[in-house]
Motif scaffolding. Structure first.
Motif, PDB file in Angstrom:
ATOM      1  N   LEU A 142       0.553  -1.288   0.217  1.00 10.08           N
ATOM      2  CA  LEU A 142       0.018   0.383  -0.067  1.00 10.08           C
ATOM      3  C   LEU A 142       0.739   0.994  -0.473  1.00 10.08           C
ATOM      4  CD1 LEU A 142      -2.779   0.733   0.238  1.00 10.08           C
ATOM      5  CD2 LEU A 142      -2.816   0.784   2.899  1.00 10.08           C
ATOM      6  N   GLY A 143       0.682   1.590  -0.650  1.00  7.46           N
ATOM      7  CA  GLY A 143       1.460   3.531  -1.036  1.00  7.46           C
ATOM      8  C   GLY A 143       2.886   3.485  -1.832  1.00  7.46           C
ATOM      9  N   GLN A 144       2.937   2.139  -2.167  1.00  5.24           N
ATOM     10  CA  GLN A 144       4.236   1.985  -2.420  1.00  5.24           C
ATOM     11  C   GLN A 144       4.028   2.374  -4.179  1.00  5.24           C
ATOM     12  OE1 GLN A 144       7.757  -0.968  -1.823  1.00  5.24           O
ATOM     13  NE2 GLN A 144       6.418  -1.427  -3.599  1.00  5.24           N
ATOM     14  N   VAL A 145       4.656   3.379  -5.174  1.00  2.00           N
ATOM     15  CA  VAL A 145       5.098   3.054  -6.255  1.00  2.00           C
ATOM     16  C   VAL A 145       5.762   2.007  -7.445  1.00  2.00           C
ATOM     17  CG1 VAL A 145       5.854   4.453  -8.839  1.00  2.00           C
ATOM     18  CG2 VAL A 145       4.308   5.699  -6.060  1.00  2.00           C
ATOM     19  N   ASP A 146       5.016   1.169  -7.952  1.00  2.00           N
ATOM     20  CA  ASP A 146       5.501   0.625  -8.895  1.00  2.00           C
ATOM     21  C   ASP A 146       5.662   0.778 -10.303  1.00  2.00           C
ATOM     22  OD1 ASP A 146       6.571  -2.375  -6.993  1.00  2.00           O
ATOM     23  OD2 ASP A 146       4.618  -2.061  -6.610  1.00  2.00           O
ATOM     24  N   LEU A 147       6.856   0.143 -10.809  1.00  2.00           N
ATOM     25  CA  LEU A 147       6.665   0.687 -12.501  1.00  2.00           C
ATOM     26  C   LEU A 147       6.383  -1.405 -13.007  1.00  2.00           C
ATOM     27  CD1 LEU A 147       7.200   1.568 -15.006  1.00  2.00           C
ATOM     28  CD2 LEU A 147       9.971   1.607 -14.865  1.00  2.00           C
ATOM     29  N   TRP A 148       5.438  -1.640 -13.534  1.00  2.00           N
ATOM     30  CA  TRP A 148       5.345  -2.344 -14.120  1.00  2.00           C
ATOM     31  C   TRP A 148       5.818  -2.529 -16.052  1.00  2.00           C
ATOM     32  CZ3 TRP A 148       1.953  -6.984 -12.335  1.00  2.00           C
ATOM     33  CH2 TRP A 148       1.256  -6.389 -11.288  1.00  2.00           C
ATOM     34  N   SER A 149       6.234  -3.578 -16.494  1.00  4.89           N
ATOM     35  CA  SER A 149       6.318  -4.027 -17.646  1.00  4.89           C
ATOM     36  C   SER A 149       5.388  -5.140 -17.815  1.00  4.89           C
ATOM     37  CB  SER A 149       7.940  -3.953 -17.968  1.00  4.89           C
ATOM     38  OG  SER A 149       8.685  -4.532 -18.478  1.00  4.89           O
ATOM     39  N   VAL A 150       4.824  -5.475 -18.696  1.00  8.82           N
ATOM     40  CA  VAL A 150       3.525  -6.698 -19.485  1.00  8.82           C
ATOM     41  C   VAL A 150       4.083  -6.565 -20.874  1.00  8.82           C
ATOM     42  CG1 VAL A 150       2.565  -6.172 -17.601  1.00  8.82           C
ATOM     43  CG2 VAL A 150       1.983  -4.790 -19.898  1.00  8.82           C
ATOM     44  N   GLN A 151       4.070  -7.743 -21.188  1.00 11.72           N
ATOM     45  CA  GLN A 151       4.543  -7.847 -22.554  1.00 11.72           C
ATOM     46  C   GLN A 151       3.302  -9.593 -22.663  1.00 11.72           C
ATOM     47  OE1 GLN A 151       8.562  -9.241 -23.007  1.00 11.72           O
ATOM     48  NE2 GLN A 151       8.578  -8.521 -25.123  1.00 11.72           N
ATOM     49  N   SER A 152       3.888  -9.517 -24.142  1.00 11.35           N
ATOM     50  CA  SER A 152       3.149 -10.981 -24.870  1.00 11.35           C
ATOM     51  C   SER A 152       4.372 -12.027 -25.532  1.00 11.35           C
ATOM     52  CB  SER A 152       2.134 -10.684 -25.929  1.00 11.35           C
ATOM     53  OG  SER A 152       1.648 -11.901 -26.327  1.00 11.35           O
ATOM     54  N   ALA A 153       3.624 -13.379 -24.918  1.00 12.08           N
ATOM     55  CA  ALA A 153       5.125 -14.371 -25.487  1.00 12.08           C
ATOM     56  C   ALA A 153       4.095 -14.654 -26.443  1.00 12.08           C
ATOM     57  CB  ALA A 153       5.702 -15.367 -24.859  1.00 12.08           C
ATOM     58  N   GLU A 154       2.851 -14.582 -26.662  1.00 10.23           N
ATOM     59  CA  GLU A 154       1.803 -15.048 -28.346  1.00 10.23           C
ATOM     60  C   GLU A 154       0.983 -14.720 -28.179  1.00 10.23           C
ATOM     61  OE1 GLU A 154       0.930 -19.163 -30.586  1.00 10.23           O
ATOM     62  OE2 GLU A 154       2.743 -19.162 -29.010  1.00 10.23           O
ATOM     63  N   GLY A 155       0.281 -14.216 -28.947  1.00  7.54           N
ATOM     64  CA  GLY A 155      -1.700 -13.949 -28.741  1.00  7.54           C
ATOM     65  C   GLY A 155      -1.544 -12.300 -28.442  1.00  7.54           C
ATOM     66  N   VAL A 156      -2.899 -11.787 -29.370  1.00  5.94           N
ATOM     67  CA  VAL A 156      -3.237 -10.336 -28.774  1.00  5.94           C
ATOM     68  C   VAL A 156      -3.669 -10.839 -26.603  1.00  5.94           C
ATOM     69  CG1 VAL A 156      -4.706  -8.990 -28.789  1.00  5.94           C
ATOM     70  CG2 VAL A 156      -3.442 -10.129 -30.708  1.00  5.94           C
ATOM     71  N   HIS A 157      -3.635  -9.805 -25.853  1.00  3.89           N
ATOM     72  CA  HIS A 157      -4.114  -9.522 -24.497  1.00  3.89           C
ATOM     73  C   HIS A 157      -4.521  -9.034 -23.796  1.00  3.89           C
ATOM     74  CE1 HIS A 157      -2.378 -14.342 -24.200  1.00  3.89           C
ATOM     75  NE2 HIS A 157      -1.546 -13.741 -25.014  1.00  3.89           N
ATOM     76  N   MET A 158      -5.095  -8.523 -22.905  1.00  3.03           N
ATOM     77  CA  MET A 158      -5.619  -7.647 -22.424  1.00  3.03           C
ATOM     78  C   MET A 158      -5.860  -7.651 -20.642  1.00  3.03           C
ATOM     79  SD  MET A 158      -8.482  -8.999 -24.547  1.00  3.03           S
ATOM     80  CE  MET A 158      -8.282  -8.268 -26.225  1.00  3.03           C
ATOM     81  N   TYR A 159      -4.667  -6.943 -20.697  1.00  2.00           N
ATOM     82  CA  TYR A 159      -3.819  -6.228 -19.217  1.00  2.00           C
ATOM     83  C   TYR A 159      -4.788  -6.255 -18.189  1.00  2.00           C
ATOM     84  CZ  TYR A 159      -1.373  -5.302 -14.710  1.00  2.00           C
ATOM     85  OH  TYR A 159      -1.113  -4.965 -13.328  1.00  2.00           O
ATOM     86  N   HIS A 160      -5.756  -6.483 -17.417  1.00  2.34           N
ATOM     87  CA  HIS A 160      -6.871  -5.965 -16.521  1.00  2.34           C
ATOM     88  C   HIS A 160      -6.380  -6.232 -14.959  1.00  2.34           C
ATOM     89  CE1 HIS A 160      -9.794  -4.403 -14.211  1.00  2.34           C
ATOM     90  NE2 HIS A 160     -11.011  -5.898 -14.174  1.00  2.34           N
ATOM     91  N   ILE A 161      -6.668  -5.299 -13.862  1.00  3.66           N
ATOM     92  CA  ILE A 161      -5.739  -4.801 -12.916  1.00  3.66           C
ATOM     93  C   ILE A 161      -7.255  -4.750 -12.077  1.00  3.66           C
ATOM     94  CG2 ILE A 161      -4.804  -3.333 -12.211  1.00  3.66           C
ATOM     95  CD1 ILE A 161      -2.327  -5.098 -10.717  1.00  3.66           C
ATOM     96  N   HIS A 162      -7.631  -4.829 -10.890  1.00  8.04           N
ATOM     97  CA  HIS A 162      -8.833  -4.709  -9.524  1.00  8.04           C
ATOM     98  C   HIS A 162      -8.540  -3.947  -9.075  1.00  8.04           C
ATOM     99  CE1 HIS A 162     -11.185  -8.958 -10.858  1.00  8.04           C
ATOM    100  NE2 HIS A 162     -10.426  -8.570 -12.230  1.00  8.04           N
TER     101      HIS A 162
END
Length: 633
Positions: A535-555
């Motif tokens: 809580l309260g910590q800043v994260d730098l995310w790096s997301v990528q597809s190895a294969e296919g099209v995707h839709m990243y979603h976080i709640h």
């Protein structure tokens, strides 16, 4: 990787991403029949009472989908009748409501304000059926189609019960003890109930105002439930600090546009030959019509029948080919929700019948908010208009083109609040489902010649002195609205602190169906957290597809975009769902980076692909938001 593995994920990737890629407003060359005006779902609002209480009931019923549905195997059919697990509004307080359209195969619209309490009794009136996978549990195979729960997609609220806890399972009333005990072992006794569950959400006073949505989120059945249209708009309205404070928005006519794919089937290949789309023999939303693979649907050791007719057409608010009427130069508020299973919808507005081939003289769509959060450009001049959508490009060369692609290509789960302004002269426009044509051809009229429309737009001149809105807010007016606090470069870590690689496995995790969908080579595990954030910590995310099209979603917590590939976004854009493109010809997918700072709420939530075929197939993580170091939750 074995490219013949994972039939479920890859077959559906082709069916739902590439066949569904791109929806454009273009020339209606083939009208299958007259269309009626787009109907709004029933709507209830807290208004100024600070609380909205509703009862939503999920039951199996038959629904007429007004309009003409093209079904390639069976030919066009008018007003098809579908049997589905629909969601209806049973009760609500306050009493005020819009004219009732509760018979649509689309959920009711819920309207609340920052600081409100939202109370939802979510009732399961379905029957327990082992043939629908209700007796089993799996992290990688579809199951439990009559088991439901509720997710408030994009809301910044507590993930702990009775809030937005998607680990809850609501079973039908007469469920035997064995599946309930299995659920208790995996998800915990408090998360496994029968009959109904009373959700309660306290909306923060500072919550941004915009378009969100709700839908069933039972792991293993999310695709089924979106195919059943167990979903609806959830709108945060703020007359002081939100879009509703702007005079142009107050004066505009509003359209809820819920894009859906009701995945029904008919003319089954068995002795009954069920499903003709009539009241006495409705089409069926079932495992084979949705997942289209008997390996996924053989719950009782009998090979399920295959439908000869399947619907591949997007509908709007449970209607086929409806019309939106506009006056010349009218500006309307469109709240667009991509509630499909895994489509990417390209938001192009192309003129008709005047010889134009692209968006040069057509209706203009200005972006007010993305994923429920007002779009803010700190460099805008005093009279600058909001960001105007233009044709997407296959290879952006600057930040403006990158931003336009980000907003134009609407992935499953994403939303846009648009001010759509009609041209100065009458015309007809139509919304079409595209195919896998190149992105730079998706907004050209010639690309869609001969295709049946999803939505028709009719622009007419008024014959009277009727007053209507023609104004669009300025960008500086949007800059003054409530949004999350911008995360500065000084707060950002220098290197990524969180990573997610989306891809597929061989048969190791799901031998019955040839493979699973995975994040960082792991499938969903409901028994322990797979990622811890603070809580309260800043994260730098790096997301990528190895294969296919995707839709990243976080709640629960939205995130602030930084870069895609080697290109930075021109100003902060907030999202809760993100399109992750397939790898290019070199074999590596582009890396998307964003910043996230969890605030206010601790507890367990999930992150997953919102091509929900992939989620049902294991592409989800359990994430724990922990208290800040040295502090109590």
């Amino acid at each position: 990787m074995n490219r013949k593995s994972n039939k479920l994920a890859k077959t559906n990737l082709v069916l739902w991403i590439f066949l569904g890629l791109g929806v454009s407003l273009t020339h209606a060359t083939t009208q299958l029949g007259s269309s009626s005006e787009l109907t709004m779902p029933v709507s209830v609002s807290s208004d100024s009472t600070k609380s909205l209480s509703v009862t939503l009931d999920v039951k199996s019923d038959t629904y007429t989908m007004p309009g003409i549905s093209p079904t390639p195997e069976g030919g066009p059919i008018k007003d098809p009748v579908v049997k589905a697990r629909g969601v209806g509004l049973i009760s609500h307080n306050p009493d005020a409501t819009t004219p009732v359209a509760n018979n649509l195969l689309a959920g009711p619209t819920l309207r609340i304000r920052p600081g409100d309490a939202l109370n939802v009794v979510f009732r399961n009136s379905l029957d327990y059926k082992p043939s629908a996978g209700d007796s089993g549990h799996s992290t990688t195979i579809p199951h439990g189609f009559d088991v439901i729960n509720l997710h408030t997609h994009g809301l910044h609220v507590s993930p702990q019960s009775p809030g937005d806890n998607v680990l809850t399972s609501i079973f039908p009333d007469k469920t035997p003890q064995k599946p309930l005990q299995q659920c208790n072992q995996e998800y915990g006794a408090g998360n496994c109930v029968t009959g109904e569950f009373a959700y309660s959400y306290q909306i923060p006073d500072t919550h941004p105002a915009g378009t969100f949505w709700y839908h069933a989120h039972k792991h293993g059945a999310v695709s089924m439930h979106l195919a059943d249209a167990i979903a609806g708009a959830l709108i945060i309205e703020d007359p002081v600090n939100g879009l509703e404070s702007l005079p142009a928005v107050q004066a505009a006519r509003e359209k809820i546009i819920m894009l859906q794919h009701i995945s029904y089937g008919g003319s089954y290949s068995d002795s009954q030959n069920r499903g003709s789309g009539t009241q006495s023999d409705p089409y069926l939303v079932d495992c084979m019509s949705v997942y289209q693979d008997s390996a996924n649907c053989d719950f009782d050791d009998t090979k399920p029948a295959t439908p000869k007719v399947t619907n591949k057409t997007l509908s709007v608010n449970g209607q086929f080919q409806p019309t939106i009427s506009m006056w010349t130069e009218e500006a309307q508020l469109w709240r667009v929700i991509n509630g499909s299973i895994g489509n990417v919808t390209t938001m192009c507005l192309v003129p008709v019948d005047d010889g134009a081939t692209d968006t040069a003289t057509g209706p203009k769509a200005y972006v007010l908010a993305a994923d429920g959060i007002p779009l803010q450009n700190p460099g805008a001049g005093k009279n600058d208009s909001p960001v105007l959508l233009t044709n997407p490009v296959s290879q952006p060369t600057n930040g403006i083109e990158l931003l336009n692609n980000e907003l134009s290509l609407l992935a499953s789960g994403q939303r846009l609040d648009l001010m759509v302004k009609a041209p100065a002269r009458p015309g007809t426009y139509a919304l079409y489902n595209s195919n896998d044509d190149a992105i730079d051809k998706q907004c050209q009229a010639a690309t869609y010649q001969g295709k049946a429309p999803i939505l028709t737009v009719s622009v007419k001149e008024t014959a009277s002195d009727i007053a209507y809105n023609t104004s669009v807010p300025t960008q500086q007016a949007l800059n003054k609205l409530q949004t999350p606090v911008t995360i500065t470069a000084a707060e950002s870590p220098k290197l990524p602190t969180q990573g997610a690689l989306f891809g597929f496995t061989n048969s190791t995790f799901a031998p019955k169906i040839g493979g699973a969908s995975a994040i960082n080579a792991r499938v969903f595990n409901p028994m322990r957290s797979q990622r811890n954030l603070e809580l309260g910590q800043v994260d730098l995310w790096s997301v990528q597809s190895a294969e296919g099209v995707h839709m990243y979603h976080i709640h629960i917590n939205s995130f602030q975009l930084v870069s895609r590939g080697e290109m930075n976004y021109p100003f902060p854009v907030w999202r809760d769902t993100l399109l992750i493109n397939a790898p290019d010809k070199s074999g590596s997918g582009e890396i998307v980076q964003f910043l996230q700072k969890p605030l206010d709420f601790t507890g367990i939530l999930v992150m997953h692909c919102h091509n929900v075929f992939h989620e049902d197939n294991g592409m989800m993580e359990m994430v724990t938001i922990q208290p800040s170091a040295g502090k109590n939750p």
